[in-house]
Design a protein around this motif. Structure first.
Motif, short mmCIF file in Angstrom:
data_model
loop_
_atom_site.label_atom_id
_atom_site.label_comp_id
_atom_site.label_asym_id
_atom_site.label_seq_id
_atom_site.Cartn_x
_atom_site.Cartn_y
_atom_site.Cartn_z
N UNK A 140 0.83 -1.20 0.00
CA UNK A 140 0.00 0.00 0.00
C UNK A 140 0.87 1.25 0.00
N UNK A 141 2.02 1.25 0.74
CA UNK A 141 2.92 2.40 0.75
C UNK A 141 3.52 2.65 -0.61
N UNK A 142 3.96 1.58 -1.27
CA UNK A 142 4.53 1.72 -2.61
C UNK A 142 3.48 2.25 -3.58
N UNK A 143 2.25 1.74 -3.46
CA UNK A 143 1.19 2.21 -4.34
C UNK A 143 0.90 3.69 -4.11
N UNK A 144 0.97 4.13 -2.84
CA UNK A 144 0.71 5.54 -2.55
C UNK A 144 1.79 6.43 -3.17
N UNK A 145 3.06 6.04 -3.06
CA UNK A 145 4.13 6.85 -3.64
C UNK A 145 3.98 6.92 -5.16
N UNK A 146 3.62 5.82 -5.79
CA UNK A 146 3.43 5.85 -7.24
C UNK A 146 2.26 6.75 -7.62
N UNK A 147 1.17 6.69 -6.86
CA UNK A 147 0.02 7.54 -7.16
C UNK A 147 0.35 9.02 -7.03
N UNK A 148 1.07 9.37 -5.95
CA UNK A 148 1.40 10.78 -5.76
C UNK A 148 2.38 11.25 -6.84
N UNK A 149 3.33 10.36 -7.21
CA UNK A 149 4.29 10.75 -8.24
C UNK A 149 3.59 10.98 -9.58
N UNK A 150 2.49 10.30 -9.83
CA UNK A 150 1.76 10.51 -11.06
C UNK A 150 0.89 11.76 -10.98
N UNK A 151 0.42 12.08 -9.76
CA UNK A 151 -0.38 13.30 -9.61
C UNK A 151 0.51 14.56 -9.58
N UNK A 152 1.69 14.43 -9.10
CA UNK A 152 2.62 15.56 -9.02
C UNK A 152 3.91 15.19 -9.75
N UNK A 153 3.89 15.15 -11.07
CA UNK A 153 5.06 14.69 -11.82
C UNK A 153 6.18 15.75 -11.82
N UNK A 154 7.40 15.27 -12.05
CA UNK A 154 8.58 16.14 -12.15
C UNK A 154 9.52 15.55 -13.19
#
Length: 516
Positions: free
Chosen positions: A441-455
């Motif tokens: 679940x932690x890994x999924x959360x980091x991936x979701x946030x990285x897609x919502x706030x891309x850099x």
């Protein structure tokens, strides 16, 4: 391949920026899951083993005489269909589970829960079954399993008796039906034979045989008639050349002294008949009076013939009956005439019978077809009736065999156990799974946030996304302070992950110690 690796590296760089969010969520999920697992109520499983013995010494001995059902298949079907609503309701009453039921909804929930939790497991061979049930209370689980064992044994015996009774009732009904059909077929066959007895004959000969026999009898009668006529004609020719000789006239001139063979024979026969009738009837009986009247007429006729002979001449009258050959030939001629008349009547009878048989020949195929149909229906009904009677006797023998020996015997190998350790939930297995779920679940959360706030991690990605030329990139100067802060961050994150894994491991170890 290089493009794929570059894309994966880009994803990982984006997720690394939000690693603390993922670690925090992993700790939250892990702690919450651990608390839930610890708070889950314990369940105790009670089990019992039952063996169904389907072997019997009588089965091979009674092979061919009694019905041999597939007991193994019946037991297998029983094990799969035992847990149904009527049986579950009986089990609730037998195990006293309805004491805490307040309304219909609670009862329906209890039925649904029992239907879901009751288990009958078979080994697949040897007819060995394990009955199991899990409950929060060990004593109640034991009561439920004990009731399930009783229900399993009783259902097997009751179902077998019900199947046997239903089969016997069905066979009895079919026997009555076919008995009625057989009786109706017999009556139809009897009526048909009575209606067409003249055409069918005595049953031992067919119609063609009757015609052939009648023709043979007619030919024989015609042959005998020709023989009789030839014999009569020959006698007549001989009689023409033979003159009668008359005897001298008796004293008194009585007609009784003169012999006329034809009339004398008829008078003698009539007198004998008259004597016989007088022994049975009176003088005034019509038959007696008629016989006397005919006798008087014959005697009168004889007297007239005698008078005529006397008038013919004294010499001729005086020699009556002096030639015995002439008298014998006259008697034989009369017998021949009678035989010819009898044979003509026989020939006429055979001819009429033959004409009648040939006139009825057009109905013969129809009668034979109807007769064959009646016989076929009768044979079918009789064969089915006899087969059903034999099956009924076989079913009766099977019932007696079951009552004497017991084709299926239920043996309880292990009685229902009273568990002292919980069988569920398996906290030692669930705790590591919770840890893995938290990390996922932690890994999924980091991936979701990285897609919502891309850099953008490099100039190439920026150029591909924007479509603008990138003239250059400014790198961050790595100072000792920043390197030290980066190492502290790595250590802190690694410590957080290691701590999470360690806590999960320790919790799993403690739970395993508590379950022992």
């Amino acid at each position: 391949m290089e493009e794929l690796v570059r894309q994966v590296v880009g994803y990982l760089r984006g997720m690394w920026r939000f690693r603390w969010w993922g670690l925090a969520l992993a700790w939250i999920v892990g702690i919450a899951g651990g608390v839930v697992i610890y708070m889950m109520p314990d369940k105790y499983e009670s089990t019992a083993r039952v063996y169904v013995d389907t072997q019997s010494v009588l089965r091979p001995l009674m092979s061919g005489l009694a019905v041999q059902p597939n007991v193994d298949q019946q037991i297998a079907i029983l094990s799969r269909t035992l847990i149904n609503r009527p049986n579950v309701e009986k089990l609730i009453t037998m195990a006293d589970l309805d004491l805490g039921v307040r309304d219909r909804q609670d009862r329906e929930a209890l039925i649904a829960q029992l239907t879901r939790d009751l288990k009958i497991r078979g080994t697949g061979r040897d007819n060995l079954f394990t009955l199991a049930y899990e409950d929060a209370r060990p004593d109640r689980a034991q009561r439920v399993v004990q009731a399930l064992v009783s229900l399993f044994v009783e259902s097997g015996l009751v179902n077998k008796r019900q199947d046997t009774d239903a089969a016997r009732r069905f066979i009895e009904d079919q026997i009555k039906t076919y008995e009625q059909k057989l009786s109706e077929a017999e009556n139809r066959l009897k009526d048909f034979r009575l209606r067409n007895m003249g055409l069918l004959g005595d049953g031992a000969r067919d119609y063609v045989t009757q015609i052939a026999q009648t023709e043979q009898q007619l030919a024989q009668a015609r042959l005998e008639l020709r023989e009789a006529e030839n014999s009569r004609d020959a006698m007549q020719r001989q009689l023409v050349g033979e003159d009668p000789v008359l005897l001298p006239q008796a004293p008194g001139g009585a007609a009784n002294s003169v012999s006329i063979p034809d009339l004398d024979n008829r008078i003698d026969v009539l007198k004998k008949n008259l004597d016989s009738m007088l022994q049975r009837y009176t003088d005034q009986h019509p038959d007696v009076l008629g016989a006397r009247r005919v006798l008087a007429q014959l005697e009168k006729q004889k007297q007239e013939e005698v008078d005529a002979m006397r008038k013919a001449g004294p010499g001729r009258f005086d020699s009556v009956n002096s030639n015995p050959v002439y008298q014998q030939m006259k008697l034989s001629l009369a017998e021949s005439e009678a035989r010819v008349a009898s044979l003509r009547a026989r020939v006429g009878e055979y001819e009429g019978r033959l004409v009648q048989l040939r006139a009825s020949s057009e109905r013969l195929p129809e009668l034979e077809a109807e007769m064959a149909q009646l016989n076929r229906d009768y044979d079918v009904h009789k064969r089915n009736y006899e087969s059903l009677v034999a099956r009924r006797e076989s079913a009766n023998i099977s019932v007696e065999m079951d009552a004497q020996s017991g084709i299926a015997e239920f043996r309880q190998i292990d009685p229902p156990s009273l568990p002292n350790k919980p069988s569920a939930p398996n906290r030692v297995l669930l705790m590591p799974l919770v840890g893995l779920v938290g990390l996922a679940v932690g890994v999924a959360l980091t991936f979701l946030i990285s897609q919502l706030r891309p850099a953008f991690s490099d100039g190439r990605t920026l150029r591909e996304v924007t479509g603008l030329p990138v003239l250059g990139a400014v790198s961050l100067l790595q100072t000792p302070e920043r390197a030290k802060a980066r190492r502290r961050g790595l250590l802190a994150f690694s410590g957080g992950v290691a701590g999470f894994v360690g806590v999960v491991g320790v919790a799993t170890l403690l739970l395993s110690m508590l379950q022992k």
